[in-house]
Design a protein around this motif. Structure first.
Motif, PDB file in Angstrom:
ATOM      1  N   ALA A 194       0.828  -1.209   0.000  1.00 35.11           N
ATOM      2  CA  ALA A 194       0.000   0.000   0.000  1.00 35.11           C
ATOM      3  C   ALA A 194       0.864   1.261   0.000  1.00 35.11           C
ATOM      4  O   ALA A 194       0.578   2.230  -0.716  1.00 35.11           O
ATOM      5  CB  ALA A 194      -0.931  -0.005   1.206  1.00 35.11           C
ATOM      6  N   VAL A 195       1.930   1.263   0.795  1.00 36.15           N
ATOM      7  CA  VAL A 195       2.823   2.423   0.857  1.00 36.15           C
ATOM      8  C   VAL A 195       3.506   2.641  -0.494  1.00 36.15           C
ATOM      9  O   VAL A 195       3.575   3.769  -1.003  1.00 36.15           O
ATOM     10  CB  VAL A 195       3.870   2.234   1.971  1.00 36.15           C
ATOM     11  CG1 VAL A 195       4.950   3.316   1.881  1.00 36.15           C
ATOM     12  CG2 VAL A 195       3.203   2.252   3.337  1.00 36.15           C
TER      13      VAL A 195
ATOM     14  N   MET B 125       1.093   4.138  -3.010  1.00 39.77           N
ATOM     15  CA  MET B 125       0.881   5.573  -2.837  1.00 39.77           C
ATOM     16  C   MET B 125       2.075   6.376  -3.351  1.00 39.77           C
ATOM     17  O   MET B 125       1.920   7.462  -3.905  1.00 39.77           O
ATOM     18  CB  MET B 125       0.623   5.888  -1.360  1.00 39.77           C
ATOM     19  CG  MET B 125      -0.674   5.324  -0.804  1.00 39.77           C
ATOM     20  SD  MET B 125      -2.154   5.819  -1.754  1.00 39.77           S
ATOM     21  CE  MET B 125      -2.513   4.284  -2.641  1.00 39.77           C
ATOM     22  N   LYS B 126       3.270   5.838  -3.189  1.00 37.14           N
ATOM     23  CA  LYS B 126       4.459   6.508  -3.710  1.00 37.14           C
ATOM     24  C   LYS B 126       4.428   6.557  -5.234  1.00 37.14           C
ATOM     25  O   LYS B 126       4.831   7.546  -5.855  1.00 37.14           O
ATOM     26  CB  LYS B 126       5.726   5.793  -3.237  1.00 37.14           C
ATOM     27  CG  LYS B 126       6.008   5.983  -1.748  1.00 37.14           C
ATOM     28  CD  LYS B 126       7.272   5.243  -1.337  1.00 37.14           C
ATOM     29  CE  LYS B 126       7.580   5.455   0.146  1.00 37.14           C
ATOM     30  NZ  LYS B 126       8.783   4.703   0.568  1.00 37.14           N
TER      31      LYS B 126
ATOM     32  N   TYR C  62       1.686   6.586  -7.023  1.00 38.75           N
ATOM     33  CA  TYR C  62       0.670   7.580  -7.371  1.00 38.75           C
ATOM     34  C   TYR C  62       1.260   8.989  -7.345  1.00 38.75           C
ATOM     35  O   TYR C  62       0.952   9.831  -8.189  1.00 38.75           O
ATOM     36  CB  TYR C  62      -0.504   7.517  -6.395  1.00 38.75           C
ATOM     37  CG  TYR C  62      -1.532   6.467  -6.722  1.00 38.75           C
ATOM     38  CD1 TYR C  62      -2.148   6.426  -7.965  1.00 38.75           C
ATOM     39  CD2 TYR C  62      -1.903   5.523  -5.773  1.00 38.75           C
ATOM     40  CE1 TYR C  62      -3.099   5.463  -8.260  1.00 38.75           C
ATOM     41  CE2 TYR C  62      -2.856   4.555  -6.060  1.00 38.75           C
ATOM     42  CZ  TYR C  62      -3.458   4.532  -7.313  1.00 38.75           C
ATOM     43  OH  TYR C  62      -4.398   3.583  -7.598  1.00 38.75           O
ATOM     44  N   SER C  63       2.101   9.253  -6.349  1.00 37.38           N
ATOM     45  CA  SER C  63       2.624  10.609  -6.178  1.00 37.38           C
ATOM     46  C   SER C  63       3.757  10.928  -7.146  1.00 37.38           C
ATOM     47  O   SER C  63       3.894  12.059  -7.604  1.00 37.38           O
ATOM     48  CB  SER C  63       3.110  10.806  -4.736  1.00 37.38           C
ATOM     49  OG  SER C  63       4.203   9.940  -4.448  1.00 37.38           O
TER      50      SER C  63
ATOM     51  N   SER D  88      -4.071   7.770 -13.377  1.00 36.44           N
ATOM     52  CA  SER D  88      -3.697   7.362 -12.026  1.00 36.44           C
ATOM     53  C   SER D  88      -2.188   7.356 -11.811  1.00 36.44           C
ATOM     54  O   SER D  88      -1.715   7.676 -10.720  1.00 36.44           O
ATOM     55  CB  SER D  88      -4.258   5.971 -11.719  1.00 36.44           C
ATOM     56  OG  SER D  88      -5.667   5.978 -11.729  1.00 36.44           O
TER      57      SER D  88
END
Length: 305
Positions: free
Chosen positions: A78-79, A82-83, A85-86, A116
């Protein structure tokens, strides 16, 4: 209990030595000992036992470790997601695809993926038949493919994405054009054309034609060619997959078949199992699986392939 304690526990379970584990965790040995001691007190069980200068998991610790490793793996995933995505993904994805999904499904999927994960991804798209897509995957020339499902491919993973129905396509001047549905029994009286023998769908239609006594001629490899044929030869009936929900050519109409109201054919996301792929390809597999339009229906002849 906090995540740090759980990561400390996992590392100590892996290395089985306080000194070595604390060095890899970049903390002092007393800090690691205190963290594990607090964790054991909170859980009410002993997780480790001393074996000389090392430690090993107790039976409670082994059971705890099994679940914690799975949980932390999901946390890490999950982490990392998110990285991604950013910061945005980069890389090339080699995609094989049949033609029937290239007007709506595939562009929408890839556009959503780009929105995305950013514009750093290059899609290298190869159009082909199901056989060509599967061969490209086997030969390592493709990362993923969107096509039909072939039997006896144990090294490939087939994930259903969407279904397609079988219909007839006719010119608006054809006697059947005003009908809401057509029966297979009626088609014996008309000039029927369908897919050529090199097409994947052709192999699935042989039994259908034999069952209903329909003498279909080979006339096209894909639905766009089928529509062109109908527009040029107004007397023919094209038996084809319904992939024209978004396209309506002047003079062309498709009609459902009474005996084939259930989904007849499926498109799958296909990739090799247990092989290394770049992050972009792996993420597209996960993204596509999560956006599948599959409703759980089983295509009529899927078990007969």
């Amino acid at each position: 209990m906090n995540l740090s304690q759980l990561y400390y526990f996992r590392k100590l379970a892996e290395i089985e030595h306080y000194g070595k584990a604390s060095k890899e965790l970049f903390i002092t040995q007393p800090s690691l000992s205190n963290a594990i001691g607090n964790l054991e007190r909170e859980l009410g069980v002993q997780l480790f036992e001393r074996v000389g200068r090392n430690v090993r998991l107790t039976s409670y610790g082994a059971e705890f470790n099994k679940h914690i490793c799975r949980a932390l793996s999901e946390v890490d995933k999950a982490v990392n997601l998110m990285k991604l995505y950013s910061s945005g993904l980069i890389g090339e994805i080699r995609i094989g695809t049949v033609i029937s999904i290239q007007r709506t499904f595939l562009p929408q999927l890839l556009n959503g993926f780009r929105e995305s994960f950013g514009d750093g991804i290059v899609f290298d798209i190869h159009q082909g038949t199901t056989y060509e897509c599967v061969r490209g995957l086997r030969d390592g020339k493709l990362d993923i493919a969107f096509c039909g499902r072939l039997p006896n491919e144990p090294d490939l993973v087939f994930t259903p994405m969407l279904t397609q129905n079988l219909v007839i396509g006719v010119h608006t001047s054809h006697p059947l054009a005003e009908r809401e549905t057509v029966s297979m029994r009626e088609l014996v009286n008309y000039d029927v054309v369908s897919y050529r023998s090199e097409s994947y769908v052709h192999q699935r239609l042989d039994g259908l034609f034999a069952k209903w006594g329909v003498a279909a001629k080979e006339g096209f490899n894909d639905e766009i060619s089928a529509m062109s044929l109908v527009m040029a030869e107004k007397s023919v009936v094209a038996l084809m997959l319904n992939t024209f929900d978004d396209v309506f050519g002047d003079g062309f109409v498709n009609i459902p078949i009474e005996e084939l109201s259930e989904p007849y054919h499926a498109i799958y996301l296909v990739h090799k199992g247990n092989v290394a792929r770049n992050s972009a390809a792996e993420q597209l597999i996960e993204y596509a699986t999560g956006t599948a339009e599959w409703d759980g229906s089983t295509p009529v002849l899927e078990d007969d392939m």
